[in-house]
Design a protein around this motif. Structure first.
Motif, mmCIF file in Angstrom:
data_model
loop_
_atom_site.group_PDB
_atom_site.id
_atom_site.type_symbol
_atom_site.label_atom_id
_atom_site.label_comp_id
_atom_site.label_asym_id
_atom_site.label_seq_id
_atom_site.Cartn_x
_atom_site.Cartn_y
_atom_site.Cartn_z
ATOM 1 N N ALA A 118 -19.192 -5.454 -34.116
ATOM 2 C CA ALA A 118 -19.558 -4.264 -33.348
ATOM 3 C C ALA A 118 -18.799 -4.186 -32.033
ATOM 4 O O ALA A 118 -18.485 -3.083 -31.546
ATOM 5 N N MET A 119 -18.477 -5.351 -31.475
ATOM 6 C CA MET A 119 -17.746 -5.404 -30.203
ATOM 7 C C MET A 119 -16.226 -5.361 -30.418
ATOM 8 O O MET A 119 -15.470 -5.496 -29.480
ATOM 9 N N LYS A 120 -15.815 -5.188 -31.671
ATOM 10 C CA LYS A 120 -14.385 -5.137 -32.046
ATOM 11 C C LYS A 120 -13.666 -6.444 -31.767
ATOM 12 O O LYS A 120 -12.484 -6.471 -31.467
ATOM 13 N N GLU A 121 -14.407 -7.543 -31.852
ATOM 14 C CA GLU A 121 -13.849 -8.888 -31.678
ATOM 15 C C GLU A 121 -13.631 -9.500 -33.058
ATOM 16 O O GLU A 121 -14.200 -10.541 -33.385
ATOM 17 N N LEU A 122 -12.838 -8.849 -33.873
ATOM 18 C CA LEU A 122 -12.729 -9.214 -35.273
ATOM 19 C C LEU A 122 -12.165 -10.614 -35.485
ATOM 20 O O LEU A 122 -12.591 -11.313 -36.406
ATOM 21 N N THR A 123 -11.249 -11.046 -34.647
ATOM 22 C CA THR A 123 -10.676 -12.388 -34.853
ATOM 23 C C THR A 123 -11.714 -13.475 -34.573
ATOM 24 O O THR A 123 -11.676 -14.530 -35.195
ATOM 25 N N LYS A 124 -12.659 -13.216 -33.667
ATOM 26 C CA LYS A 124 -13.705 -14.198 -33.367
ATOM 27 C C LYS A 124 -14.788 -14.193 -34.434
ATOM 28 O O LYS A 124 -15.522 -15.162 -34.577
ATOM 29 N N ALA A 125 -14.896 -13.111 -35.182
ATOM 30 C CA ALA A 125 -15.928 -12.990 -36.212
ATOM 31 C C ALA A 125 -15.535 -13.693 -37.499
ATOM 32 O O ALA A 125 -16.386 -13.940 -38.348
ATOM 33 N N ALA A 126 -14.268 -14.012 -37.664
ATOM 34 C CA ALA A 126 -13.804 -14.614 -38.913
ATOM 35 C C ALA A 126 -14.210 -16.073 -39.029
ATOM 36 O O ALA A 126 -14.420 -16.758 -38.092
ATOM 37 N N GLY B 187 -28.533 -16.852 -37.602
ATOM 38 C CA GLY B 187 -27.853 -16.908 -36.308
ATOM 39 C C GLY B 187 -26.378 -16.555 -36.445
ATOM 40 O O GLY B 187 -25.831 -15.790 -35.654
ATOM 41 N N TYR B 188 -25.740 -17.093 -37.477
ATOM 42 C CA TYR B 188 -24.319 -16.809 -37.714
ATOM 43 C C TYR B 188 -24.115 -15.359 -38.148
ATOM 44 O O TYR B 188 -23.145 -14.706 -37.733
ATOM 45 N N LEU B 189 -25.023 -14.858 -38.983
ATOM 46 C CA LEU B 189 -24.909 -13.465 -39.427
ATOM 47 C C LEU B 189 -25.045 -12.512 -38.251
ATOM 48 O O LEU B 189 -24.289 -11.547 -38.128
ATOM 49 N N ARG B 190 -26.001 -12.791 -37.377
ATOM 50 C CA ARG B 190 -26.190 -11.926 -36.201
ATOM 51 C C ARG B 190 -24.979 -12.012 -35.268
ATOM 52 O O ARG B 190 -24.516 -11.008 -34.743
ATOM 53 N N LYS B 191 -24.461 -13.220 -35.070
ATOM 54 C CA LYS B 191 -23.289 -13.383 -34.204
ATOM 55 C C LYS B 191 -22.105 -12.619 -34.782
ATOM 56 O O LYS B 191 -21.406 -11.894 -34.059
ATOM 57 N N GLY B 192 -21.870 -12.758 -36.081
ATOM 58 C CA GLY B 192 -20.764 -12.035 -36.712
ATOM 59 C C GLY B 192 -20.921 -10.534 -36.592
ATOM 60 O O GLY B 192 -19.960 -9.820 -36.290
ATOM 61 N N GLY B 193 -22.135 -10.048 -36.788
ATOM 62 C CA GLY B 193 -22.388 -8.610 -36.652
ATOM 63 C C GLY B 193 -22.110 -8.116 -35.243
ATOM 64 O O GLY B 193 -21.542 -7.036 -35.050
ATOM 65 N N CYS B 194 -22.484 -8.916 -34.254
ATOM 66 C CA CYS B 194 -22.221 -8.546 -32.851
ATOM 67 C C CYS B 194 -20.727 -8.481 -32.579
ATOM 68 O O CYS B 194 -20.234 -7.530 -31.961
ATOM 69 N N LEU B 195 -20.025 -9.506 -33.027
ATOM 70 C CA LEU B 195 -18.580 -9.558 -32.752
ATOM 71 C C LEU B 195 -17.856 -8.403 -33.440
ATOM 72 O O LEU B 195 -16.935 -7.813 -32.856
#
Length: 101
Positions: free
Chosen positions: A93-101, A83-91
């Motif tokens: 891809a959406m250029k939401e890099l600060t939320k992916a960290a 779930g976390y891996l998929r969420k990070g991959g989405c963020l």
């Protein structure tokens, strides 16, 4: 609510999930989504089905929908790493890099 509860059936959910897996392996992501969605209706507490549907949405570049399913997956099972891996991959891809960290 009573009708929704009467629709829940984990055995039928597993059948739909397996059909979704077959379509996913063939690269037919829209059909896989259809079966995963039915599986979720039949067993709305199974985090893995949300994760699988998120994978389909990611393949179709529907990152907002994939993110929603990833978050539902995490909510249902905080220990399920995918779930976390998929969420990070989405963020990412959406250029939401600060939320992916």
């Amino acid at each position: 609510e009573k009708a929704r509860l009467s629709y829940i059936n984990p055995e039928l959910a597993l059948e739909e999930k397996q059909k979704g897996n077959t379509f996913f392996q063939k690269g037919d992501y829209p059909s896989a989504i259809k079966h995963y969605t039915e599986a979720i209706k039949r067993n709305p507490d199974d985090a893995k089905i949300f994760s699988n549907r998120a994978a389909c949405y990611t393949k179709l570049m529907e990152f907002n929908l994939a993110l929603r399913d990833s978050e539902d997956c995490i909510r249902l099972d905080p220990k399920f790493i995918k779930g976390y891996l998929r969420k990070g991959g989405c963020l990412i891809a959406m250029k939401e890099l600060t939320k992916a960290a």
